[in-house]
Design an enzyme around this catalytic site. Sequence first.
Site, mmCIF file in Angstrom:
data_model
loop_
_atom_site.group_PDB
_atom_site.id
_atom_site.type_symbol
_atom_site.label_atom_id
_atom_site.label_comp_id
_atom_site.label_asym_id
_atom_site.label_seq_id
_atom_site.Cartn_x
_atom_site.Cartn_y
_atom_site.Cartn_z
ATOM 1 N N CYS A 162 1.012 -1.100 0.203
ATOM 2 C CA CYS A 162 0.069 -0.053 -0.103
ATOM 3 C C CYS A 162 0.846 1.139 0.062
ATOM 4 O O CYS A 162 0.187 2.243 -0.154
ATOM 5 C CB CYS A 162 -0.889 -0.068 1.208
ATOM 6 S SG CYS A 162 -2.107 -1.406 1.184
ATOM 7 N N HIS A 302 -1.991 7.683 6.892
ATOM 8 C CA HIS A 302 -2.456 6.576 5.726
ATOM 9 C C HIS A 302 -3.726 6.162 6.120
ATOM 10 O O HIS A 302 -4.448 5.785 5.460
ATOM 11 C CB HIS A 302 -1.590 5.365 6.293
ATOM 12 C CG HIS A 302 -1.505 4.288 5.502
ATOM 13 N ND1 HIS A 302 -1.416 4.335 4.381
ATOM 14 C CD2 HIS A 302 -1.809 3.209 5.868
ATOM 15 C CE1 HIS A 302 -1.455 2.933 3.635
ATOM 16 N NE2 HIS A 302 -1.754 2.212 5.006
ATOM 17 N N GLU A 313 0.103 3.832 13.438
ATOM 18 C CA GLU A 313 0.285 5.171 12.813
ATOM 19 C C GLU A 313 0.303 6.234 14.010
ATOM 20 O O GLU A 313 1.025 7.033 14.063
ATOM 21 C CB GLU A 313 -0.806 5.262 11.602
ATOM 22 C CG GLU A 313 -0.426 6.679 11.106
ATOM 23 C CD GLU A 313 -1.126 6.986 9.827
ATOM 24 O OE1 GLU A 313 -0.697 7.688 9.103
ATOM 25 O OE2 GLU A 313 -2.169 6.064 9.690
ATOM 26 N N LYS A 332 -8.954 8.439 3.310
ATOM 27 C CA LYS A 332 -9.463 7.056 2.788
ATOM 28 C C LYS A 332 -10.899 6.888 3.574
ATOM 29 O O LYS A 332 -11.752 6.287 3.078
ATOM 30 C CB LYS A 332 -8.569 5.972 3.395
ATOM 31 C CG LYS A 332 -7.220 5.681 2.596
ATOM 32 C CD LYS A 332 -6.423 4.627 3.249
ATOM 33 C CE LYS A 332 -5.156 4.442 2.751
ATOM 34 N NZ LYS A 332 -4.248 5.430 2.854
ATOM 35 N N HIS A 337 -9.753 2.673 0.109
ATOM 36 C CA HIS A 337 -8.428 2.425 0.093
ATOM 37 C C HIS A 337 -7.940 1.884 -1.111
ATOM 38 O O HIS A 337 -8.379 0.703 -1.613
ATOM 39 C CB HIS A 337 -8.026 1.512 1.036
ATOM 40 C CG HIS A 337 -6.479 1.312 1.285
ATOM 41 N ND1 HIS A 337 -5.711 1.737 0.358
ATOM 42 C CD2 HIS A 337 -5.961 0.836 2.398
ATOM 43 C CE1 HIS A 337 -4.293 1.223 0.911
ATOM 44 N NE2 HIS A 337 -4.367 0.696 2.326
ATOM 45 N N PHE A 396 1.602 -3.942 3.825
ATOM 46 C CA PHE A 396 1.876 -5.176 4.117
ATOM 47 C C PHE A 396 3.350 -5.409 3.919
ATOM 48 O O PHE A 396 3.702 -4.936 3.154
ATOM 49 C CB PHE A 396 1.223 -6.168 3.310
ATOM 50 C CG PHE A 396 -0.419 -6.418 3.580
ATOM 51 C CD1 PHE A 396 -0.676 -5.982 4.744
ATOM 52 C CD2 PHE A 396 -0.981 -6.927 2.696
ATOM 53 C CE1 PHE A 396 -2.186 -5.917 4.934
ATOM 54 C CE2 PHE A 396 -2.297 -6.996 2.855
ATOM 55 C CZ PHE A 396 -2.984 -6.582 4.105
#
Length: 408
Positions: A162, A302, A313, A332, A337, A396
Amino acid sequence: MRSDAIAVTGIGLVTPAGLTAQDNWAALCQGRSLAAHDPLLSGLPCDFSCQVPPFDAAALFGRSRARRLDRFGHFALIAARAAVIDSHLDPRSWNGERVGVVLGAASNSMQNYNSEFSQLLDGYPSRVSPLALPRSLPDTASGEVALDLGAKGPSFATAAACASGAVALSTARDLLRSGACDIVLAGGSESPLAPMTVACFAQMGAISRRRDQPHLACRPFDAARDGLVLGEGAAVLVLERPTAAKARRAPVKALLRGCGTTTDAHHPIAPHPTGDGAARALRIALKDSGCSPRDIGHINAHGTSTRHNDAAEAAALADVFGPDMPPVTASKSIIGHAIGAAGAIEAAYTILALQHQQVPPTANFAVQDGDHKLDIVSGASRPVTMDTAITCSFGFGGRNSAILLTTP
């Protein structure tokens, strides 16, 4: 600040918020989620998504090209063409050998794989389309953009989960700094709204199950969050050296001054619980730019709306910015996303926030949890006087990227 910043002279956006930068900004400022039920996902644990508005691919690209490309290829072409127009460049007159294309993609496209696999499993391998493989490769989008615009320099995809779109921007910056290119079209494109992709996210427990209220499902940093909502789209930025932009009197929208990229080396999927790798990426971007945490006027987080990612985060942001926490938004919550394209889309949104001197709201945010309190903008856009902002992308495998942008 460093003197070798890179100029952003064009922006192209294709997202659930619209097919232009203007439409995207208007939707962001409204602060409402665009998630809705998706007929293609009927029967799955998650049957909703954020979809790009309809467009006529055959009219835009011709019937043959439209048929040979999946949606992420269509998105990339629309965004790249818009970015080039926005930058006042003309591909008919540029030196294509000095123009590169770097687009992030987290995976190969799954849009048409179901029908192709069905042919194979039914015992008809001869009926599998010869286009199945080339239209689904991660680097298809960058190759098609290069073909469409006559960009004959380096052309490739970056794959960092991502964080792919953000890594594409930092890679493009390095191509310009090294002298390998004079212009780079950089960003990301992805359409993960395929049943297999959605089923995989659902099995991992990463996706929201709020089927009865999809518009309330994505709620980054909120105590009631239960998972992400998938979206799709693309963003392409035109990057060039400031001296070249000045020489051709191009409109410089922002300067890319700092990049930070790290890896957690912690877990195949889960982020480091303390946000260690994310914090290191932010500090590297700050050091690369010559900025301090106090210089940052806005953070585009994010903000996936998953339990572990948001907590990690928040810990990273608290570690780096402490009591000087600038206003935070999570895009998002509105557009979903877009996986490999997310970092590029959010970099474009960060530039728009700098231009408008406003931080758009985070949708569906009510109550923050955890020990690390962020200054989450919610309800309405917040006017902010700022010349520097940063955007975060994590993925990931513990991939972390931070992009620092300033006004020209």
